[in-house]
Design a protein around this motif. Structure first.
Motif, mmCIF file in Angstrom:
data_model
loop_
_atom_site.group_PDB
_atom_site.id
_atom_site.type_symbol
_atom_site.label_atom_id
_atom_site.label_comp_id
_atom_site.label_asym_id
_atom_site.label_seq_id
_atom_site.Cartn_x
_atom_site.Cartn_y
_atom_site.Cartn_z
ATOM 1 N N ASP A 166 -18.418 4.050 16.656
ATOM 2 C CA ASP A 166 -18.126 4.565 15.384
ATOM 3 C C ASP A 166 -17.207 5.911 15.587
ATOM 4 O O ASP A 166 -16.178 5.950 14.567
ATOM 5 N N TYR A 167 -17.613 6.705 16.443
ATOM 6 C CA TYR A 167 -16.753 7.897 16.710
ATOM 7 C C TYR A 167 -15.323 7.467 17.176
ATOM 8 O O TYR A 167 -14.343 7.905 16.795
ATOM 9 N N LEU A 168 -15.392 6.368 18.188
ATOM 10 C CA LEU A 168 -13.989 6.164 18.862
ATOM 11 C C LEU A 168 -13.244 5.470 17.806
ATOM 12 O O LEU A 168 -11.868 5.557 17.336
ATOM 13 N N THR A 169 -13.788 4.499 16.755
ATOM 14 C CA THR A 169 -13.138 3.933 15.604
ATOM 15 C C THR A 169 -12.786 4.904 14.791
ATOM 16 O O THR A 169 -11.274 4.826 14.374
ATOM 17 N N ALA A 170 -13.281 5.694 14.249
ATOM 18 C CA ALA A 170 -12.503 7.183 13.454
ATOM 19 C C ALA A 170 -11.518 7.647 14.050
ATOM 20 O O ALA A 170 -10.641 8.084 13.434
ATOM 21 N N LEU A 171 -11.539 7.944 15.404
ATOM 22 C CA LEU A 171 -10.608 8.550 16.105
ATOM 23 C C LEU A 171 -9.166 7.667 15.966
ATOM 24 O O LEU A 171 -8.465 8.069 15.720
ATOM 25 N N GLU A 172 -9.383 6.407 16.274
ATOM 26 C CA GLU A 172 -8.395 5.212 16.051
ATOM 27 C C GLU A 172 -7.997 5.382 14.554
ATOM 28 O O GLU A 172 -6.717 4.923 14.646
ATOM 29 N N LYS A 173 -8.603 5.403 13.903
ATOM 30 C CA LYS A 173 -8.055 5.438 12.357
ATOM 31 C C LYS A 173 -7.500 6.619 11.962
ATOM 32 O O LYS A 173 -6.743 6.639 10.861
ATOM 33 N N GLY A 174 -7.320 7.700 12.740
ATOM 34 C CA GLY A 174 -6.705 8.929 12.528
ATOM 35 C C GLY A 174 -7.610 9.958 11.676
ATOM 36 O O GLY A 174 -6.976 10.726 11.016
ATOM 37 N N GLU A 175 -8.865 9.775 11.654
ATOM 38 C CA GLU A 175 -9.890 10.512 10.956
ATOM 39 C C GLU A 175 -10.028 11.942 11.669
ATOM 40 O O GLU A 175 -10.418 13.030 11.155
ATOM 41 N N ILE A 177 -8.237 14.813 14.717
ATOM 42 C CA ILE A 177 -6.928 15.197 15.181
ATOM 43 C C ILE A 177 -7.228 16.311 16.401
ATOM 44 O O ILE A 177 -8.347 16.511 16.529
ATOM 45 N N PHE A 178 -6.272 16.621 17.264
ATOM 46 C CA PHE A 178 -6.429 17.431 18.199
ATOM 47 C C PHE A 178 -5.627 18.894 17.555
ATOM 48 O O PHE A 178 -4.575 18.808 17.072
ATOM 49 N N VAL A 179 -6.511 19.813 17.803
ATOM 50 C CA VAL A 179 -6.165 21.087 17.422
ATOM 51 C C VAL A 179 -6.168 21.859 18.995
ATOM 52 O O VAL A 179 -7.434 21.918 19.408
ATOM 53 N N LYS A 180 -5.347 22.543 19.275
ATOM 54 C CA LYS A 180 -5.243 23.097 20.621
ATOM 55 C C LYS A 180 -6.468 24.112 20.634
ATOM 56 O O LYS A 180 -7.050 24.163 22.030
ATOM 57 N N LYS A 181 -6.890 24.913 19.864
ATOM 58 C CA LYS A 181 -7.840 25.881 20.236
ATOM 59 C C LYS A 181 -9.214 25.199 20.110
ATOM 60 O O LYS A 181 -10.232 25.910 20.901
ATOM 61 N N TRP A 182 -9.377 24.261 19.349
ATOM 62 C CA TRP A 182 -10.870 23.564 19.465
ATOM 63 C C TRP A 182 -11.027 22.128 19.878
ATOM 64 O O TRP A 182 -12.077 21.865 20.222
ATOM 65 N N GLY A 183 -9.971 21.527 20.207
ATOM 66 C CA GLY A 183 -10.115 20.199 20.840
ATOM 67 C C GLY A 183 -9.873 18.946 19.813
ATOM 68 O O GLY A 183 -9.191 19.281 18.891
ATOM 69 N N ILE A 184 -10.783 17.949 19.584
ATOM 70 C CA ILE A 184 -10.962 17.135 18.847
ATOM 71 C C ILE A 184 -11.718 17.669 17.515
ATOM 72 O O ILE A 184 -12.677 17.610 17.717
ATOM 73 N N VAL A 185 -10.947 17.667 16.171
ATOM 74 C CA VAL A 185 -11.728 17.899 15.127
ATOM 75 C C VAL A 185 -11.476 16.966 13.980
ATOM 76 O O VAL A 185 -10.332 16.249 13.986
ATOM 77 N N HIS A 186 -12.223 16.703 13.217
ATOM 78 C CA HIS A 186 -11.989 16.034 11.845
ATOM 79 C C HIS A 186 -10.956 16.585 11.325
ATOM 80 O O HIS A 186 -10.694 17.833 10.927
ATOM 81 N N LYS A 187 -10.117 15.798 10.780
ATOM 82 C CA LYS A 187 -8.680 16.218 9.812
ATOM 83 C C LYS A 187 -9.224 17.094 8.616
ATOM 84 O O LYS A 187 -8.243 17.968 8.442
ATOM 85 N N ASP A 188 -10.367 16.813 8.140
ATOM 86 C CA ASP A 188 -10.276 17.670 6.889
ATOM 87 C C ASP A 188 -11.367 19.081 7.175
ATOM 88 O O ASP A 188 -11.662 19.442 6.280
ATOM 89 N N THR A 189 -11.536 19.420 8.397
ATOM 90 C CA THR A 189 -12.519 20.474 9.005
ATOM 91 C C THR A 189 -11.763 21.986 8.581
ATOM 92 O O THR A 189 -10.427 21.667 8.814
ATOM 93 N N PHE A 190 -12.316 22.905 8.236
ATOM 94 C CA PHE A 190 -11.807 24.355 8.344
ATOM 95 C C PHE A 190 -11.080 24.493 9.535
ATOM 96 O O PHE A 190 -10.229 25.565 9.634
ATOM 97 N N LEU A 191 -11.384 23.830 10.871
ATOM 98 C CA LEU A 191 -10.840 24.089 11.897
ATOM 99 C C LEU A 191 -9.535 23.587 12.263
ATOM 100 O O LEU A 191 -8.792 23.979 13.206
#
Length: 195
Positions: A166-175, A177-191
Motif C-alpha cells: 500500500d505504501y509503495l503504491t501511494a508513493l508511485e501514485k504521487g501521494e 514527495i521528497f522534502v530535503k529536511k524530512w525525507g519522504i513525506v505525504h504531499k499534504d503534510t505540514f512538513l
C-alpha cells in the motif's frame, strides 16, 4: 520481497537519489534470530526476507516512511528494550491498574505490548508496529500505530507485506514527495514546504 525493494529504490532513484545512501546492507540471520529470541516468537517471513535485503536505514533526519525512520534490527531491539523497561517500571499503570489504550477492534487495549514490534520511529516515541499478539478480530502480524501520548491504536494493514504494498503504491501514485529536511513525506503534510 525483492520486488518491493526494487520499486522503492526505483522511486528514490527518480525522486530522491540521495536517500539511496541511507539504505543499510541486509540484516544478518543472527541479528534477526537474536531479536526473535528476545521477543520469544518468530517474526513474519515477509518481514525477515525484507530485512535480509536492507536492514532499514542509516540514522538521519530524513526518513523513508512519511518522515519516519525505517529502523534497523539493532534499532528495533533498542526501541523494544526502551518500551519494555517502561513497562517493567510500571510507567503504564495508575494506582496499580494498567493504563489502557483505545484500540481499533482486533488490537489489545494495552498501552504497549511486548509483542508489538516497532519498525519505524519519528524520534519522539511514536511508531508503526507489527502486532504479534492481536485481540479477537485482529490478524497475527497486522500493522498498527503506537503513540506515546495518545491512547488510540489503529490497524493500518492486515500484514507487513500488505502495508508495504500500500505504501509503495501511494508513493508511485504521487501521494508522497521528497522534502530535503524530512525525507519522504505525504504531499499534504505540514512538513511539505520549501526548505
Amino acid at each position: 520481497m525483492q520486488q518491493y525493494w526494487i520499486r522503492w529504490e526505483n522511486w528514490m532513484t527518480q525522486h530522491a537519489p540521495r536517500l539511496l545512501n541511507l539504505l543499510r546492507s541486509g540484516a544478518s540471520f543472527e541479528s534477526v534470530e537474536s531479536l526473535e529470541k528476545l521477543i520469544g516468537t518468530a517474526l513474519p517471513p515477509a518481514f525477515k526476507t525484507f530485512y535480509a535485503i536492507h536492514d532499514g536505514q542509516q540514522k538521519a533526519r530524513a526518513g523513508l516512511v512519511d518522515a519516519d525512520q525505517l529502523l534497523s534490527i539493532e534499532d528495533i531491539t533498542a526501541q523494544w528494550y526502551h518500551w519494555k523497561d517502561q513497562l517493567d517500571a510500571g510507567t503504564f499503570t495508575w494506582r496499580d491498574e494498567p493504563i489502557q489504550s483505545t484500540p481499533d477492534t482486533g488490537i489489545k487495549n494495552d498501552w504497549w505490548n511486548p509483542l508489538w514490534i516497532p519498525f519505524t520511529s519519528d524520534g519522539f516515541g511514536n511508531h508503526l508496529c507489527i502486532d504479534l499478539d492481536p485481540a479477537p478480530g485482529g490478524k497475527h502480524g497486522q500493522i498498527i500505530t503506537l503513540w506515546h501520548d495518545d491512547s488510540h491504536r489503529a490497524i493500518l494493514a492486515p500484514s507487513f507485506e500488505a502495508w508495504l504494498g500500500d505504501y509503495l503504491t501511494a508513493l508511485e501514485k504521487g501521494e508522497y514527495i521528497f522534502v530535503k529536511k524530512w525525507g519522504i513525506v505525504h504531499k499534504d503534510t505540514f512538513l511539505n514546504y520549501n526548505d
